[in-house]
Design an enzyme around this catalytic site. Structure first.
Site, PDB file in Angstrom:
ATOM      1  N   ALA A 108       0.853  -1.189   0.000  1.00  0.00           N
ATOM      2  CA  ALA A 108       0.000   0.000   0.000  1.00  0.00           C
ATOM      3  C   ALA A 108       0.885   1.234   0.000  1.00  0.00           C
ATOM      4  O   ALA A 108       0.606   2.219   0.655  1.00  0.00           O
ATOM      5  CB  ALA A 108      -0.922  -0.001   1.215  1.00  0.00           C
ATOM      6  N   ASP A 156       0.011  -4.814   3.866  1.00  0.00           N
ATOM      7  CA  ASP A 156       1.229  -4.017   3.931  1.00  0.00           C
ATOM      8  C   ASP A 156       1.713  -3.964   5.369  1.00  0.00           C
ATOM      9  O   ASP A 156       0.946  -3.663   6.273  1.00  0.00           O
ATOM     10  CB  ASP A 156       1.012  -2.589   3.394  1.00  0.00           C
ATOM     11  CG  ASP A 156       2.342  -1.898   3.090  1.00  0.00           C
ATOM     12  OD1 ASP A 156       3.248  -1.943   3.943  1.00  0.00           O
ATOM     13  OD2 ASP A 156       2.482  -1.328   1.999  1.00  0.00           O
ATOM     14  N   ASN A 184       4.855  12.722  -0.325  1.00  0.00           N
ATOM     15  CA  ASN A 184       4.943  13.413  -1.617  1.00  0.00           C
ATOM     16  C   ASN A 184       4.299  12.615  -2.739  1.00  0.00           C
ATOM     17  O   ASN A 184       4.139  13.115  -3.835  1.00  0.00           O
ATOM     18  CB  ASN A 184       6.403  13.712  -1.975  1.00  0.00           C
ATOM     19  CG  ASN A 184       7.111  12.492  -2.540  1.00  0.00           C
ATOM     20  OD1 ASN A 184       6.944  11.389  -2.042  1.00  0.00           O
ATOM     21  ND2 ASN A 184       7.882  12.678  -3.582  1.00  0.00           N
ATOM     22  N   ASP A 193       8.304  -3.378  -2.889  1.00  0.00           N
ATOM     23  CA  ASP A 193       9.562  -2.663  -3.072  1.00  0.00           C
ATOM     24  C   ASP A 193      10.763  -3.564  -2.844  1.00  0.00           C
ATOM     25  O   ASP A 193      11.871  -3.091  -2.750  1.00  0.00           O
ATOM     26  CB  ASP A 193       9.620  -1.453  -2.134  1.00  0.00           C
ATOM     27  CG  ASP A 193       9.629  -1.874  -0.682  1.00  0.00           C
ATOM     28  OD1 ASP A 193       9.494  -3.081  -0.406  1.00  0.00           O
ATOM     29  OD2 ASP A 193       9.768  -0.995   0.183  1.00  0.00           O
ATOM     30  N   ARG A 202       8.619 -10.201  -3.468  1.00  0.00           N
ATOM     31  CA  ARG A 202       8.110 -10.482  -4.813  1.00  0.00           C
ATOM     32  C   ARG A 202       8.241 -11.959  -5.137  1.00  0.00           C
ATOM     33  O   ARG A 202       7.328 -12.575  -5.683  1.00  0.00           O
ATOM     34  CB  ARG A 202       8.907  -9.685  -5.846  1.00  0.00           C
ATOM     35  CG  ARG A 202       8.518  -8.226  -5.938  1.00  0.00           C
ATOM     36  CD  ARG A 202       9.263  -7.596  -7.103  1.00  0.00           C
ATOM     37  NE  ARG A 202       8.720  -6.301  -7.418  1.00  0.00           N
ATOM     38  CZ  ARG A 202       9.376  -5.151  -7.256  1.00  0.00           C
ATOM     39  NH1 ARG A 202      10.611  -5.162  -6.786  1.00  0.00           N
ATOM     40  NH2 ARG A 202       8.812  -4.016  -7.561  1.00  0.00           N
ATOM     41  N   CYS A 256      38.475  -6.208   1.273  1.00  0.00           N
ATOM     42  CA  CYS A 256      39.654  -5.333   1.277  1.00  0.00           C
ATOM     43  C   CYS A 256      39.366  -3.989   0.612  1.00  0.00           C
ATOM     44  O   CYS A 256      39.956  -2.979   0.980  1.00  0.00           O
ATOM     45  CB  CYS A 256      40.858  -6.037   0.641  1.00  0.00           C
ATOM     46  SG  CYS A 256      40.574  -6.470  -1.070  1.00  0.00           S
TER      47      CYS A 256
END
Lengths: 673, 393
Positions: free
Chosen positions: A20, A43, A53, A112, A117, A168
């Site tokens: 979600a 979720d 956003n 994500d 998945r 290394c």
């Protein structure tokens, strides 16, 4: 608009959404508007500020709450008559078993990470439920359709190999900023603030390793009578000064490399600056006090205990996270952050792990990586960039997610109508290819050698006299095959099994087996042995033919094992009618973008190349790094154009995609319990 | 010894599918053993705690951050903006984000596609968004609009007013407002306030008129039209003389494009267009002309109109010496009948449009020139450059 036929298929469908987040919010909205009546959504995440956003169903007041639940409530406000069932849980929980999956007509992924998945892919295969898979990065995205027996499954194409850095490179010879970040985050940060019992390659191996390792043990402990300021400077001088001197003493290493420069705190921050640093601390205290007054009604407990309440940047007057700090500023941030950890967050010491949302941790890692970069002549980076690399932050915008969600729904409607001939996988490109920004391609047929959806056995080359069962379980079963609860059988003998339900003596038996080399197991595994590996939760079973091999290339095959038999399906001969009708070109352009994915929190490994490390079964878990902190459109665009994916993966400068994080979730689970 | 025996017997029976299932169920049952309660308790505890922790961050942060200035006068993004826009700044850069936060956008015609666009652009963090649509809310509009809840008080309020409230909520840093009135009645000084103008669901004449008004201003305004019918969508872009930067082999180079106006573009003889221009381009022109000739509002068509639409197609094709078969009956039928929008197509077209507007404002990345078509039937999203070669396009 949808036809009557489409509408009835939509109305009668029961749909499972996994995720979600960015795609999930858009998808849930588009499903609801399109008339879907029964949607289940899983979720495990909670909402964060940086989600707002693009995950438009969430508001600031929801920060910290379950994504699945808040998304449901938001959607029901404008489409109240449909049913949405949220699960605030990990899709890998055993509750979401075969029977759970079988109740749905189609599963839609908006995930994500690769691990989840693959898990969903296997359950969909076992339950014979169509899966629509999706992913976005910046302006790029893709939607694929996976129907058992008709199209390839999610795992038919091998995923890019894990990105790993030789130890290394990280400990002694960094050449890129990402190496410094890995060092700062996974070695230094872990050493200072994390679990003391974890093995750590922080110190450079010098020729007299025995004496130096003794020396190291006490270096990171605070000495009696030492104040935190002195301690910080001592750590600084040890890791940026002394350790570099030790590394420099090994002439051989620097024959073809630029020599690093040891950095000592007294040179960077002379005495007068120490005092300034001290006074800065007072400012900080004042700031805190002011803040507490202003937040009069906020419980003091939370202000004091809130990890984010202390920032090294704020107390040093640095504001813009996009600025690149000087060596002096980095050094002051380093010392300030270290002090704040020891004075304000002492309760967490010994158990901290790096978290990209922990501002102080990001500050510390940025500063440490920059000082090291400076020492090695590598360009310094801003906190914003360093955070992106250290936290493996995926570039994400709302528009691509909206487009991809629309495409998912279009495919879902086809799947519900069993409109097989019209299934398409679609790529959302940044630059048009043959005039197309959205490019549909006919799905590929199942790969006959895919271990997830066919019964073809895999081949494993391994030295059966040297590799232990543990190596096989960790590096092959978990890392490569992505199983969570594996069960390994040799003929009818059980060699290993994972589960909470094991009897104590069985568990002890399996634990003992883990530390045995393959050829000395109760039922010996040698060349020619066929092992059966199953994951009961994923309903996945595969056979592995064992081939004994004595020697392995330390650099190329650090696992000392080579799994094969699962190869890319030969390119489909059949031309895509859709595309070829345009200008007769083949589908080659599309294959260049095929493996575009987003991986959120996958981990990578630093592989020990030293023989002793391998035989000791040592392995470092290191959070994924993406070297690409690119913040402009065209750089990302380059990835969709021209170059083939395989070439890109060889190039360190590209977004690196990680596999083999099978363990990260399990270890989280263990911590929870 | 007991262990070994047990293993072997388990191994044998294991081959039996029924037992396997039993074992599976058993192991599941055991996984859900008493620890379930304890882990649940732990989870709850953690959940509650992390919530409180994050909540207190948001409180303390807002205390620290000076009042928001929308990035209008300051050259730097505020801490709040950086936190909110973190993921997208990683895509287009802080510079583009600053330009976005200073941009002003006008949209007219709030159907599904434009609503999607508005959501995208508000989330992206533009400076301001002005909505124009005086239509009252219909049952149909409600069903495809995720900005209006059925229990909102819709009486006496326009579509724009209702959408405005929700959009404000999406991102408090963006000023969202409503402008009432007829788009074509506004003068140049009105359009001068904007950097981007997006019109939808309006007549051919209005599209041309607004486009010309924008072009007459000394300031360059990015002009877009967008329309969806059935499962098809069309975007038109006019950026006039446009200069932008793009990266090529790690070098930033300047590029220039010249766009024709909507009127100029559609006046280009069909025969002179490159072969294989999307059939949708021609079909949309036929429908547009039909609605204009009949004096219909956009989208006011039904299956009964099909014969007349086909007749008009014939006339237009004859006048243009263009092969009628380039505009299939079936496509025209879909466009005439399917006047309701298809939500997945709205999401796709609204997403592409959002992306294009972001590119135009930031001056970064290749913009679309100058038509975009999507048809869910074949799944292709195609760019067509409909320009006279001698206009520089």
């Amino acid at each position: 608009m949808a036809s009557e036929q489409q509408l009835s298929a939509i109305k009668g469908a029961k749909v499972l959404m996994v995720g979600a987040g960015g795609i999930g919010c858009e998808l849930l909205k588009t499903l609801a508007l399109s008339g879907f009546q029964d949607i289940h959504i899983i979720d495990m995440d909670t909402i964060e500020v940086s989600n707002l956003n693009r995950q438009f169903l969430f508001r600031k007041l929801h920060v910290g709450q379950s994504k699945a639940k808040v998304a449901r409530d938001a959607i029901l406000r404008f489409t109240p008559r449909i049913s949405i069932t949220p699960y605030h849980a990990n899709v890998k929980d055993p509750d979401f078993n075969l029977d759970f999956f079988k109740q749905f007509n189609v599963v839609l992924n908006g995930l994500d990470n690769l691990d989840a998945r693959r898990h969903v892919n296997r359950l969909c295969l076992a339950a014979d439920i169509p899966l629509i898979e999706s992913g976005t990065t910046g302006f790029l995205g893709q939607v694929t359709v996976h129907v058992k027996g008709k199209t390839e499954c999610y795992e038919c194409q091998p995923k890019p190999a894990p990105k790993s850095y030789p130890v290394c490179t990280i400990t002694s010879t960094p050449s890129k900023f990402v190496h410094c970040i890995v060092w700062a985050k996974d070695l230094l940060f872990a050493k200072l603030f994390g679990d003391k019992n974890q093995e750590n390659d922080l110190n450079v191996r010098s020729s007299d390793s025995a004496s130096s390792s003794e020396h190291v043990e006490d270096v990171f402990e605070i000495k009696n009578g030492e104040d935190i300021e002195q301690y910080g400077r001592r750590i600084y001088d040890h890791v940026f000064g002394y350790n570099i001197e030790v590394a420099l003493s090994n002439e051989e290493t620097w024959r073809n490399r630029n020599k690093p420069r040891p950095i000592y705190s007294r040179d960077v921050l002379p005495a007068e600056l120490i005092q300034e640093n001290g006074s800065v601390d007072k400012n900080h205290e004042n700031g805190n006090a002011v803040k507490n007054q202003e937040n009069g009604n906020v419980d003091k407990f939370f202000v004091a205990d809130d990890p984010s309440a202390v920032f090294a940047m704020a107390s040093l007057g640095l504001k813009n996270p996009q600025d690149i700090w000087s060596l002096v500023e980095n050094s002051r941030i380093f010392l300030e952050a270290l002090k704040l950890f020891f004075t304000k967050r002492e309760k967490e010491l010994g158990q901290l792990t790096f978290d990209k949302d922990d501002q102080l941790a990001v500050e510390f890692v940025t500063a440490a990586a920059n000082i090291r970069a400076d020492s090695f002549g590598i360009p310094l980076h801003s906190l914003f960039e360093a955070k992106g690399i250290a936290g493996n932050i995926v570039h994400a915008v709302a528009t691509t997610n909206a487009i991809i969600a629309g495409l998912i729904v279009i495919e879902a409607i086809k799947v519900l109508q069993n409109d097989t001939s019209n299934y398409r996988m679609t790529y959302c490109l940044e630059h048009p290819s043959r005039k197309m920004l959205l490019m549909p391609v006919e799905p590929f047929e199942p790969n006959k050698s895919c271990y997830a959806c066919s019964e073809t056995p895999l081949l494993l080359e391994v030295n059966t006299h040297r590799s232990m069962l543990r190596d096989f379980v960790e590096k092959i079963i978990k890392a490569k095959l992505g199983m969570n609860f594996p069960l390994i059988m040799h003929g009818s003998a059980l060699l290993y099994e994972v589960g909470d339900d094991l009897e104590e003596d069985m568990a002890a038996n399996y634990a003992a087996n883990l530390d045995k080399v393959l050829s000395e197991l109760p039922s010996p595994v040698t060349g020619g042995t066929i092992l059966t590996v199953e994951d009961l939760q994923q309903e996945l079973s595969c056979k592995i033919n064992i081939i004994h091999r004595e020697e392995f290339d330390e650099e190329k095959e650090p696992d000392r094992m080579n799994l094969s038999g699962w190869t890319q399906a030969p390119p489909k001969e059949k031309e895509n009618t859709n595309i070829s009708s345009d200008n007769g070109a083949s589908t080659s352009t599309t294959s260049q973008t095929v493996t575009l994915e987003t991986y959120g929190d996958d981990d990578i490994e630093i592989l020990s190349t030293g023989t002793e490390s391998v035989s000791a079964g040592k392995k470092r878990k290191v959070s994924d790094i993406s070297d690409a902190t690119t913040s402009d459109l065209s750089n990302i665009a380059d990835k969709s154009s021209g170059k083939k994916k395989h070439e890109e993966l060889d190039d360190d400068d590209d977004v690196v995609v990680m596999l083999g994080d099978g363990n990260s979730d399990i270890s989280k689970k263990k911590r929870l319990q | 010894m007991f262990m070994l025996e047990f293993n072997i017997s388990l191994g044998r029976t294991y081959l039996d599918r029924k037992f396997k299932l039993g074992l599976y169920v058993l192991s599941l049952g055991w996984t859900l053993r008493p620890i379930t309660k304890f882990t649940k308790f732990l989870k709850l505890l953690l959940e509650g705690f992390s919530f409180l922790r994050l909540y207190s961050i948001s409180l303390t942060r807002s205390e620290l951050v000076p009042p928001l200035k929308l990035g209008m006068d300051g050259e730097e993004l505020t801490e709040q903006e950086t936190a909110l826009y973190d993921r997208q700044i990683r895509v287009w850069g802080a510079d583009a984000q600053r330009r976005l936060s200073k941009s002003h956008i006008l949209v007219s015609g709030l159907k599904g596609t434009v609503v999607e666009f508005c959501k995208n652009i508000v989330l992206a963090g533009v400076g301001s968004l002005t909505l124009n649509d005086d239509h009252p809310v219909t049952e149909e509009a409600l069903s495809v609009n995720f900005l209006i809840a059925p229990d909102d008080n819709v009486a006496g309020r326009s579509l724009a007013e209702l959408c405005c409230d929700s959009l404000k909520d999406f991102n408090p840093m963006v000023r969202v407002s409503v402008e009432k009135g007829d788009l074509s009645s506004f003068g140049g000084d009105f359009y001068d306030k904007f950097d981007v103008v997006v019109v939808s669901c309006c007549s051919l004449a209005t599209k041309k008129l607004i486009n010309e008004k924008c072009r007459k201003l000394s300031k360059r305004i990015a002009f877009y039209t967008v329309d969806c019918r059935d499962s098809c969508g069309e975007i038109f872009v006019d950026l006039q003389d446009y200069t932008y930067s793009k990266k090529k082999n790690d070098e930033t180079i300047e590029s220039q494009l010249q766009y024709p106006s909507f009127e100029e573009a559609i006046a280009i003889p069909w025969r002179s267009l490159p072969r294989r221009v999307s059939k949708l381009y021609f079909a949309m022109r036929v429908i547009e002309r039909f609605e204009e000739a009949e004096g219909r509002n956009p989208g006011e068509t039904s299956i009964a109109d099909l014969p007349n639409v086909l007749k008009l197609r014939k006339e237009l094709c004859e006048a243009q010496s263009f092969n009628e078969s380039q505009i299939p009956d079936s496509l025209l039928e879909r466009l005439v009948v399917g006047i309701r929008e298809f939500p997945p197509v709205c999401a796709i077209i609204g997403g592409i449009l959002g992306q294009e507007v972001i590119k135009a404002i930031s001056g970064k990345g290749d913009p679309l020139k100058n038509f975009f078509f999507f048809d869910a039937m074949d799944g292709k999203g195609i760019i067509e450059d409909i320009a006279n070669t001698n206009t520089g396009g």
